[in-house]
Design an enzyme around this catalytic site. Structure first.
Site, PDB file in Angstrom:
ATOM      1  N   ILE B  87       7.206 -42.440  93.231  1.00  0.00           N
ATOM      2  CA  ILE B  87       7.163 -43.656  92.416  1.00  0.00           C
ATOM      3  C   ILE B  87       5.960 -44.501  92.819  1.00  0.00           C
ATOM      4  O   ILE B  87       5.724 -44.735  94.003  1.00  0.00           O
ATOM      5  CB  ILE B  87       8.439 -44.512  92.646  1.00  0.00           C
ATOM      6  CG1 ILE B  87       9.690 -43.654  92.434  1.00  0.00           C
ATOM      7  CG2 ILE B  87       8.444 -45.729  91.719  1.00  0.00           C
ATOM      8  CD1 ILE B  87      10.947 -44.275  93.008  1.00  0.00           C
ATOM      9  N   CYS B  88       5.211 -44.950  91.795  1.00  0.00           N
ATOM     10  CA  CYS B  88       4.102 -45.863  92.088  1.00  0.00           C
ATOM     11  C   CYS B  88       4.557 -47.281  91.775  1.00  0.00           C
ATOM     12  O   CYS B  88       4.603 -47.690  90.628  1.00  0.00           O
ATOM     13  CB  CYS B  88       2.898 -45.494  91.242  1.00  0.00           C
ATOM     14  SG  CYS B  88       1.482 -46.553  91.561  1.00  0.00           S
ATOM     15  N   LEU B  89       4.906 -48.010  92.819  1.00  0.00           N
ATOM     16  CA  LEU B  89       5.408 -49.373  92.617  1.00  0.00           C
ATOM     17  C   LEU B  89       4.989 -50.222  93.819  1.00  0.00           C
ATOM     18  O   LEU B  89       5.230 -49.846  94.965  1.00  0.00           O
ATOM     19  CB  LEU B  89       6.944 -49.325  92.495  1.00  0.00           C
ATOM     20  CG  LEU B  89       7.667 -50.636  92.187  1.00  0.00           C
ATOM     21  CD1 LEU B  89       7.244 -51.174  90.831  1.00  0.00           C
ATOM     22  CD2 LEU B  89       9.180 -50.441  92.220  1.00  0.00           C
TER      23      LEU B  89
END
Ligand SMILES: [Zn+2]
Ligand SMILES: [Zn+2]
Ligand SMILES: [Zn+2]
Ligand SMILES: [Zn+2]
Ligand SMILES: [Zn+2]
Ligand SMILES: [Zn+2]
Lengths: 505, 194
Positions: B87-89
């Protein structure tokens, strides 16, 4: 550049400059007559273009700016310290923006003007990180009124310091809150070691955010160098005795341009396999073929008895042909393309071109390396001189320290000339083939300078030794020659450097 | 050291209102440093109706270091790798704060499902499709939700039954299926490798 310009330059300015001191130099050079008043030290009129900053200096500057900003903006020093860091030590921008809209600056940096006031309470408060309830004394109160216990604060700040210089911008853990964590709080809450790290980051920021200050690249050196604005002379010398180009970080390379140096350095690493042999310390004598080790700085080699052949380390030619007294110029610095061996087919042509191209590069690289090593040797020799030989000399000549200064000055001149000469070989390699006039002029000036330097270096190395070993030698004559050669070398190298200042490339 | 006392409190707090939020966190095994989070696909998104499992690993510095989270359920989304579930967060990286919790992180992931940020993609293929051909993107995301995120409700019993018939104990079969997001083949693989 137009080649006519070069000729003009050569005919007028160059000649005039040259003739200014040529009377003195001619006399001295011929080893006759007594010394004229040539000051080898007229380097000293050059202006200082940089300042070395030690840790204490940087610290003091920071503290001065902080207390000044604190006074002007009527804020506590911890806030001033935060603001200056946030504004990358740009005081005028900080002042402008602060007086234009103080609230805006306060919000952006996280320094609210009014604190949320909380009166004492007997109830337990839940820490926003560990979720444990504690009495109010266990908390560190921030102006924003977010509650975290002291232990959680400590770990929060310590973790941030461990992560790196980002800790200088640390804010309240509450994501919606932008209140800054100031240095008084850091000092109060974290261990000694982390506080030290935090302060280091803060100190470093002063240099790293500045456009005119850089760290000295020498290993282990913690000084910084500040360049005077509007200055394009990038060679600087640190207190650690390291010299380097402020602009590109390479060894000091004035008068050669940073671009040329960058090209040259990368060329050298890509050609390393072809040029390993150049780093050798010995070569066969061109006459008797015995291996002769190079243990002097100058390029004038003398084979061991009985051969005694005198030759040039660089071209392995007869040293006598390196003397303008025999007619021609000093020409060891020039690269001559080998004569073609008559009619060639295409394959042979390509091979010959490749060979020529490598030979050409090798010519310049070898001279670049030789001067580099020769300079290192000269530095070591000067060091030995200062730590011992000079004392012997004083005992022998009964001269005062001041009267022996000329020896040190000669060595300093040699060291500087070797440095300049070294870089002119990188420059020489990149002179375009079609700029023959420029190339010839450059090689002429370079050759003259190099020839003088070899004489000076030889005098400083071998004649000094002779003097120390043989009793009958006349110290007055030695002094006169060395002072003279120092002045002549200085003058020739000044011309060499001046040549570059007229070049656009 | 992970602050397990805080993790314990987080789990209690989060699971209190699981009925309303649909978001839950459970320990994966008996350790509190490896957890499984569940989030319902947000309404009005191609993920609606799906249930997404998130693998959560807590490093020693937790909560001062961010939790490591990735999707176990396969999902088609510009900021989530369709291969690895990464996840890119920002709050899972540099924007993490110890004042955030596993629950707030899962809520943020749920919000990310509703509002992708294709300019900061994790999966370049998906992000390109999202920007160039939004209709196809929605179709693919829906299909993936149907195929991978609904299996836990629909057809779960059949899968359990099939695996039990092969000779695996029912409880283990169920928990294994849950861990791999209902993927029958993966579950079989895992069961066989135990
Ligand atoms: Zn706490
Ligand atoms: Zn706050
Ligand atoms: Zn230094
Ligand atoms: Zn440079
Ligand atoms: Zn010999
Ligand atoms: Zn030579």
């Amino acid at each position: 550049m137009d080649s006519d310009d070069n000729l003009d330059y050569y005919d007028s300015d160059y000649e005039n400059q040259y003739s200014d001191d040529s009377d003195d130099t001619a006399n001295l050079y011929d080893d006759e007559e007594d010394d004229s008043a040539v000051n080898p030290d007229d380097n000293s009129k050059s202006v200082k273009t940089f300042t070395v900053l030690q840790e204490d200096d940087i610290n003091k500057r920071q503290e001065d700016q902080i207390s000044h900003a604190s006074l002007i903006l009527s804020i506590p020093e911890v806030s001033a310290s935060k603001l200056l860091y946030y504004y990358k030590w740009n005081v005028s921008q900080l002042h402008d923006e602060w007086f234009a809209d103080e609230e805006k600056v306060r919000t952006a940096v996280g320094l609210p003007s009014d604190a949320v006031s909380i009166s004492g309470t007997d109830e337990l408060i839940t820490c926003g990180i560990c979720f444990d309830p504690f009495p109010i004394e266990e908390f560190h109160q921030m102006v924003c009124g977010h509650w975290y216990c002291k232990l959680c604060w400590k770990v929060y700040i310590t973790t941030s310091i461990t992560d790196g210089p980002g800790c200088l911008l640390l804010r309240c853990p509450e994501p919606s809150c932008k209140v800054a964590v100031c240095r008084d709080m850091v000092e109060e809450l974290v261990a000694e070691e982390e506080w030290g790290k935090y302060r280091r980051y803060y100190l470093r920021s002063y240099v790293e955010e500045s456009k005119k200050i850089k760290w000295c690249p020498m290993p282990g050196c913690e000084n910084a160098i500040e360049l005077e604005l509007g200055n394009d002379l990038f060679d600087v010398a640190c207190l650690c005795s390291g010299t380097f180009c402020w602009n590109c970080g390479q060894d000091a390379h004035r008068p050669v341009h940073c671009d040329t140096v960058a090209k040259w350095v990368s060329k050298n690493s890509s050609e390393a396999e072809n040029t390993n042999w150049i780093l050798a310390h010995s070569k066969p004598c061109p006459k008797c073929k015995r291996s002769i080790e190079k243990n002097h700085g100058c390029m004038h080699m003398t084979c061991t008895p009985p051969c005694n052949f005198q030759f040039c380390w660089l071209c392995q030619g007869d040293w006598r042909e390196h003397n303008e007294k025999t007619g021609g110029f000093y020409s060891c610095n020039k690269y001559e393309v080998a004569k073609s061996k008559g009619l060639l087919d295409e394959v042979e042509k390509v091979r010959e071109m490749a060979e020529n191209s490598l030979n050409r590069y090798t010519h310049y690289y070898e001279r670049w390396v030789a001067n580099h090593k020769s300079r290192d040797k000269a530095i070591a020799d000067l060091n030995a001189l200062e730590t011992g030989i000079l004392q012997n000399l004083r005992d022998k000549t009964l001269e005062s320290e001041g009267q022996l200064k000329f020896i040190k000055e000669a060595w300093e001149q040699i060291i500087e000339c070797r440095r300049v000469l070294k870089w002119t070989y990188a420059y020489g390699y990149y002179i375009p083939e079609d700029e023959q006039v420029k190339k010839q002029l450059f090689e002429y000036i370079q050759g003259e300078a190099e020839a003088q330097l070899e004489k000076l270096h030889n005098q400083a190395e071998k004649e000094l030794n002779n003097f120390l070993e043989k009793d009958e030698a006349d110290f007055g004559v030695f002094r006169q020659k060395l002072v003279g050669l120092t002045a002549v070398s200085h003058s020739y190298f000044t011309k060499l450097v001046a040549f570059f200042e007229t070049q656009k490339w | 050291m992970v602050d397990f006392s805080r993790v314990q409190k987080e789990l209690q707090e989060c699971n209190k209102d699981v009925k309303i939020s649909g978001i839950s966190v459970k320990p994966k095994a008996d350790s509190l440093s490896h957890l499984i989070g569940t989030i319902p696909g947000p309404v009005d998104s191609p993920y609606e109706g799906g249930t997404f499992l998130i693998d959560i690993v807590l490093l020693d510095g937790y909560p001062f270091e961010p939790p490591k989270m990735k999707f176990l359920t396969k999902v088609w989304h510009p900021n989530i790798s369709s291969q690895s579930g990464a996840i890119c967060l920002d709050i899972l990286k540099d924007q993490w704060s110890p004042a955030l919790t596993l629950k707030t992180a899962l809520v943020s992931i749920q919000a990310l499902l509703s509002a992708p940020e294709p300019d900061d993609p994790q999966d370049a293929v998906v992000a390109q499709q999202y920007l160039r051909d939004y209709q196809t993107f929605v179709g693919t995301a829906r299909y993936w939700t149907e195929a991978f995120a609904k299996t836990s409700s629909h057809g779960m019993d059949e899968k359990v039954q099939r695996l039990v018939e092969m000779g695996f104990p029912e409880a283990l079969t169920r928990s294994t299926l849950e861990v791999v997001g209902g993927d029958e083949t993966l579950a079989l693989e895992k069961l066989c490798s135990n």
